[in-house]
Design a protein around this motif. Structure first.
Motif, PDB file in Angstrom:
ATOM      1  N   SER A 281      11.265 -36.602 -12.474  1.00  0.00           N
ATOM      2  CA  SER A 281      11.328 -35.229 -11.905  1.00  0.00           C
ATOM      3  C   SER A 281      12.741 -34.592 -11.559  1.00  0.00           C
ATOM      4  O   SER A 281      13.542 -35.698 -11.129  1.00  0.00           O
ATOM      5  CB  SER A 281      10.311 -34.997 -10.706  1.00  0.00           C
ATOM      6  N   THR A 282      13.148 -33.603 -11.950  1.00  0.00           N
ATOM      7  CA  THR A 282      14.395 -33.286 -11.745  1.00  0.00           C
ATOM      8  C   THR A 282      14.302 -31.597 -11.190  1.00  0.00           C
ATOM      9  O   THR A 282      13.473 -30.824 -11.389  1.00  0.00           O
ATOM     10  CB  THR A 282      14.973 -33.042 -13.075  1.00  0.00           C
ATOM     11  N   LEU A 283      15.100 -31.409 -10.282  1.00  0.00           N
ATOM     12  CA  LEU A 283      15.182 -30.230  -9.303  1.00  0.00           C
ATOM     13  C   LEU A 283      15.609 -29.191 -10.162  1.00  0.00           C
ATOM     14  O   LEU A 283      16.705 -29.236 -10.773  1.00  0.00           O
ATOM     15  CB  LEU A 283      16.148 -30.367  -8.070  1.00  0.00           C
ATOM     16  N   GLU A 284      14.926 -28.233  -9.803  1.00  0.00           N
ATOM     17  CA  GLU A 284      15.264 -26.875 -10.744  1.00  0.00           C
ATOM     18  C   GLU A 284      15.487 -25.637  -9.415  1.00  0.00           C
ATOM     19  O   GLU A 284      16.454 -25.927  -8.713  1.00  0.00           O
ATOM     20  CB  GLU A 284      14.152 -26.175 -11.589  1.00  0.00           C
ATOM     21  N   GLY A 285      14.474 -24.713  -9.272  1.00  0.00           N
ATOM     22  CA  GLY A 285      14.906 -23.570  -8.406  1.00  0.00           C
ATOM     23  C   GLY A 285      14.245 -23.892  -7.213  1.00  0.00           C
ATOM     24  O   GLY A 285      13.568 -24.609  -6.592  1.00  0.00           O
ATOM     25  N   GLY A 286      14.388 -22.697  -6.185  1.00  0.00           N
ATOM     26  CA  GLY A 286      13.772 -22.813  -4.705  1.00  0.00           C
ATOM     27  C   GLY A 286      14.753 -22.243  -3.925  1.00  0.00           C
ATOM     28  O   GLY A 286      16.090 -22.880  -3.898  1.00  0.00           O
TER      29      GLY A 286
END
Length: 308
Positions: A281-286
């Motif tokens: 899993s890799t962080l995108e937006g937020g």
């Protein structure tokens, strides 16, 4: 088995102008939220150019390097900026997903979360956009396929904005299933159901403004999960954007933190069924800091549960 947390301090040196939503504080809040959790903490390496060449041409990579300012900012487009630390941050972000794939497929960990920035899912083959420089999720998929020799990899993108870059980079890749849900209408404007890839291997799930958790759960249960089961991936990659949260300022979906936990748990269950639990899993937006921290923590807690 354990869950790896892969990050690097260089990702905090990617600075954006005052008031920009994709800011250093995002990663600071994420790392603070994950601090108490039982994770194998790994330092992200710099990606090798050969890794990036799987998804971007050499000229584009050189252009990104050359655009690095000595001070201040280089503006790539209306909302994408480079600061002096941005190129190293982007190479660390790309290196993180490569390391995550190596660790998961090598049996060192059950799954991995890459706490990185800049994000990646809007970066197209030769175009940086939407805060993104390199296509991290697509790179993870191509590394698993081309370096590790897998035959089938799935990418699931639940960021509120369509992952146009991942779609562009995997459009012709028959070995990669891309499932992406996004608010529509919303920037960047792509993500219609008829955008299904050169081999019919892309599933776009548009969600109307105001869509809440119940509707999201129904859509994933009816559309996404059957496609994953039919495809039988050997690895699942998650583009984990948390801007579908009801508190996010850049969009209008109404998911709760519990909805992100549910979706992660369901994907972990499918991974156990289909691919020995292997997830990167890799962080995108937020972009609401508190919502981002809470939802990311819930996401990673489900990864930890699945690994134990």
């Amino acid at each position: 088995m354990t869950t790896a947390l892969i990050t690097h301090a260089d990702c905090l040196t990617h600075v954006t102008p005052t008031g920009h939503p994709e800011r250093v504080a995002r990663l600071e809040h994420v790392l603070h939220a994950l601090e108490p959790l039982d994770l194998r903490r790994v330092t992200a390496p710099l990606a090798a150019e050969d890794d990036l060449l799987r998804i971007h041409p050499a000229g584009y990579i050189a252009d990104i390097r050359d655009a690095r300012p000595d001070e201040g900012f280089t503006q790539i487009d209306g909302d994408t900026f480079l600061s002096p630390g941005s190129v190293d941050a982007a190479f660390r972000a790309a290196g993180a997903v490569v390391r995550a794939v190596d660790m998961v497929l090598g049996g060192e960990v059950q799954n991995a979360f890459c706490a990185i920035r800049p994000p990646g899912h809007h970066a197209e083959r030769e175009t940086a956009m939407g805060f993104c420089l390199f296509g991290n999720a697509a790179l993870a998929a191509k590394h698993a396929l081309d370096f590790h020799g897998l035959n089938r990899v799935a990418v699931v993108d639940f960021d509120v904005h369509h992952g146009n870059g991942t779609q562009d980079l995997l459009w012709d890749e028959a070995r990669a299933l891309l499932i992406t849900s996004q608010q529509m209408p919303l920037w960047p404007g792509s993500g219609r159901p008829d955008e299904d890839g050169a081999h019919g291997q892309i599933l776009n799930i548009p969600l109307a403004p105001g869509t809440g958790g119940a509707e999201m759960r129904a859509a994933y249960t009816a559309q996404a999960f059957p496609r994953l089961r039919a495809f039988k991936p050997e690895l699942i990659i998650i583009s984990a954007g948390f801007d579908a949260h009801q508190d996010d300022p850049l969009a209008n979906l109404n998911w709760s933190t519990a909805d992100f936990a549910w979706l992660t748990a369901e994907l972990c269950t499918l991974a156990q069924e289909l691919c020995q639990g292997r997830i990167v899993s890799t962080l995108e937006g937020g972009y609401d800091l508190n919502a981002l921290a809470a939802a990311t923590r819930a996401h990673v807690q489900e990864l930890i549960k699945a690994a134990t």
